[in-house]
Design a protein around this motif. Structure first.
Motif, mmCIF file in Angstrom:
data_model
loop_
_atom_site.group_PDB
_atom_site.id
_atom_site.type_symbol
_atom_site.label_atom_id
_atom_site.label_comp_id
_atom_site.label_asym_id
_atom_site.label_seq_id
_atom_site.Cartn_x
_atom_site.Cartn_y
_atom_site.Cartn_z
ATOM 1 N N ASP A 162 53.623 30.244 38.616
ATOM 2 C CA ASP A 162 54.970 29.932 38.127
ATOM 3 C C ASP A 162 55.021 28.520 37.540
ATOM 4 O OD1 ASP A 162 55.890 32.418 38.977
ATOM 5 O OD2 ASP A 162 56.833 31.635 40.808
ATOM 6 N N GLY A 163 54.442 27.564 38.242
ATOM 7 C CA GLY A 163 54.435 26.180 37.750
ATOM 8 C C GLY A 163 53.664 26.047 36.456
ATOM 9 N N THR A 164 52.529 26.723 36.379
ATOM 10 C CA THR A 164 51.711 26.672 35.164
ATOM 11 C C THR A 164 52.483 27.241 33.984
ATOM 12 O OG1 THR A 164 49.667 26.822 36.452
ATOM 13 C CG2 THR A 164 49.550 27.433 34.121
ATOM 14 N N PHE A 165 53.106 28.396 34.175
ATOM 15 C CA PHE A 165 53.831 29.012 33.066
ATOM 16 C C PHE A 165 55.072 28.208 32.690
ATOM 17 C CE2 PHE A 165 50.861 32.320 33.612
ATOM 18 C CZ PHE A 165 50.852 33.048 32.440
ATOM 19 N N ALA A 166 55.702 27.549 33.644
ATOM 20 C CA ALA A 166 56.852 26.700 33.334
ATOM 21 C C ALA A 166 56.427 25.500 32.479
ATOM 22 C CB ALA A 166 57.525 26.224 34.622
ATOM 23 N N ALA A 167 55.178 25.082 32.609
ATOM 24 C CA ALA A 167 54.676 23.933 31.848
ATOM 25 C C ALA A 167 54.311 24.288 30.409
ATOM 26 C CB ALA A 167 53.458 23.338 32.550
ATOM 27 N N ILE A 168 54.185 25.570 30.109
ATOM 28 C CA ILE A 168 53.802 25.991 28.764
ATOM 29 C C ILE A 168 55.027 25.937 27.854
ATOM 30 C CG2 ILE A 168 52.877 27.854 27.333
ATOM 31 C CD1 ILE A 168 51.355 28.838 29.861
ATOM 32 N N LYS A 169 54.974 25.026 26.903
ATOM 33 C CA LYS A 169 56.060 24.830 25.930
ATOM 34 C C LYS A 169 55.472 24.869 24.535
ATOM 35 C CE LYS A 169 59.086 23.664 29.169
ATOM 36 N NZ LYS A 169 59.584 24.711 29.942
ATOM 37 N N PRO A 170 55.993 25.671 23.629
ATOM 38 C CA PRO A 170 57.024 26.669 23.869
ATOM 39 C C PRO A 170 56.530 27.770 24.811
ATOM 40 C CG PRO A 170 56.376 26.618 21.524
ATOM 41 C CD PRO A 170 55.569 25.613 22.227
ATOM 42 N N ALA A 171 57.490 28.389 25.470
ATOM 43 C CA ALA A 171 57.179 29.423 26.463
ATOM 44 C C ALA A 171 56.493 30.619 25.810
ATOM 45 C CB ALA A 171 58.465 29.873 27.153
ATOM 46 N N VAL A 172 55.744 31.357 26.616
ATOM 47 C CA VAL A 172 55.048 32.548 26.153
ATOM 48 C C VAL A 172 55.545 33.765 26.919
ATOM 49 C CG1 VAL A 172 52.942 31.333 25.430
ATOM 50 C CG2 VAL A 172 53.144 32.148 27.799
ATOM 51 N N HIS A 173 55.360 34.929 26.320
ATOM 52 C CA HIS A 173 55.623 36.181 27.021
ATOM 53 C C HIS A 173 54.411 36.474 27.897
ATOM 54 C CE1 HIS A 173 59.052 38.089 24.606
ATOM 55 N NE2 HIS A 173 58.993 36.818 24.275
ATOM 56 N N TRP A 174 54.647 37.042 29.077
ATOM 57 C CA TRP A 174 53.534 37.356 29.978
ATOM 58 C C TRP A 174 53.876 38.564 30.831
ATOM 59 C CZ3 TRP A 174 54.349 37.305 35.226
ATOM 60 C CH2 TRP A 174 55.485 36.617 35.673
ATOM 61 N N THR A 175 52.832 39.120 31.435
ATOM 62 C CA THR A 175 52.987 40.253 32.342
ATOM 63 C C THR A 175 52.089 40.059 33.553
ATOM 64 O OG1 THR A 175 52.939 42.669 32.538
ATOM 65 C CG2 THR A 175 51.189 41.644 31.210
ATOM 66 N N HIS A 176 52.456 40.678 34.647
ATOM 67 C CA HIS A 176 51.578 40.698 35.813
ATOM 68 C C HIS A 176 50.382 41.588 35.503
ATOM 69 C CE1 HIS A 176 54.294 38.686 38.588
ATOM 70 N NE2 HIS A 176 55.264 39.463 38.158
ATOM 71 N N GLU A 177 49.231 41.205 35.994
ATOM 72 C CA GLU A 177 48.083 42.093 36.014
ATOM 73 C C GLU A 177 47.876 42.463 37.471
ATOM 74 O OE1 GLU A 177 44.807 40.322 33.555
ATOM 75 O OE2 GLU A 177 45.189 42.298 32.644
ATOM 76 N N ARG A 178 46.853 43.229 37.748
ATOM 77 C CA ARG A 178 46.678 43.698 39.121
ATOM 78 C C ARG A 178 46.459 42.533 40.086
ATOM 79 N NH1 ARG A 178 41.088 43.880 40.030
ATOM 80 N NH2 ARG A 178 40.066 43.632 38.025
ATOM 81 N N SER A 179 47.059 42.684 41.232
ATOM 82 C CA SER A 179 46.882 41.762 42.341
ATOM 83 C C SER A 179 45.921 42.449 43.298
ATOM 84 C CB SER A 179 48.233 41.509 43.013
ATOM 85 O OG SER A 179 48.106 40.652 44.107
ATOM 86 N N THR A 180 44.930 41.725 43.766
ATOM 87 C CA THR A 180 43.960 42.354 44.667
ATOM 88 C C THR A 180 43.849 41.569 45.959
ATOM 89 O OG1 THR A 180 42.150 41.183 43.565
ATOM 90 C CG2 THR A 180 42.603 43.417 42.811
ATOM 91 N N GLU A 181 43.504 42.287 47.019
ATOM 92 C CA GLU A 181 43.294 41.674 48.323
ATOM 93 C C GLU A 181 41.867 41.951 48.764
ATOM 94 O OE1 GLU A 181 46.370 44.151 49.250
ATOM 95 O OE2 GLU A 181 47.293 42.919 47.711
#
Length: 154
Positions: free
Chosen positions: A15-34
């Motif tokens: 979240d912090g990394t994406f908030a720092a990207i200016k101008p903002a970009v569109h993004w999606t979740h990819e798979r989360s793994t455990e």
């Protein structure tokens, strides 16, 4: 810290990394793994990052991560550039620019106490492809998709 708490921390890093990207970009979740005692959270950028703007994009991420005290582990300057960092609390972070100018982010947690893990809660910018095959980037940005080098102000 348990796996759920580590997953939340990984989401905070993203979240912090994406908030720092200016101008903002569109993004999606990819798979989360455990794993046995760790979690990986991933996001794919759906905004096209042109070849001319990839250096600026990676430089912005590099400055943000280093400003947060993350330590650089390695850099790959190939056709698919990537940067690898470690946070002070031992989370490994990576950004990789893949084919078609698509940026992929991953945060891998350290080994923590085993627990159940909930899916990420952050709302995507654009469609959410979680659980599906992530398509190639299809969002054009006047800045990130431009075919010219940015000015020295970026």
């Amino acid at each position: 810290m348990n796996m759920q708490e580590a997953a939340v921390r990984a989401d905070e890093i993203l979240d912090g990394t994406f908030a720092a990207i200016k101008p903002a970009v569109h993004w999606t979740h990819e798979r989360s793994t455990e794993g046995n005692c760790d979690v990986q959270r991933r996001r794919a950028v759906m905004t096209i990052i042109s070849e001319e703007r990839r250096g600026s994009f990676l430089g912005l991420i590099e400055r943000y991560w280093e400003g947060k005290g993350y330590k650089q582990l390695s850099v790959n300057n190939s056709d698919m550039p990537a940067m690898y960092y470690r946070t002070p609390d031992q989370f490994n972070v990576r950004v990789l620019i893949g084919g078609a100018g698509q940026a992929f982010f991953e945060v891998a947690t350290p080994c923590v106490n085993v627990s159940e893990v909930s899916p990420p809660k952050a709302e995507t910018v654009g469609p959410n492809y979680a659980g599906k095959l992530t398509p190639i980037p299809d969002v054009k940005s006047d800045f990130w998709s431009a075919k010219s080098s940015p000015s020295s102000r970026t």
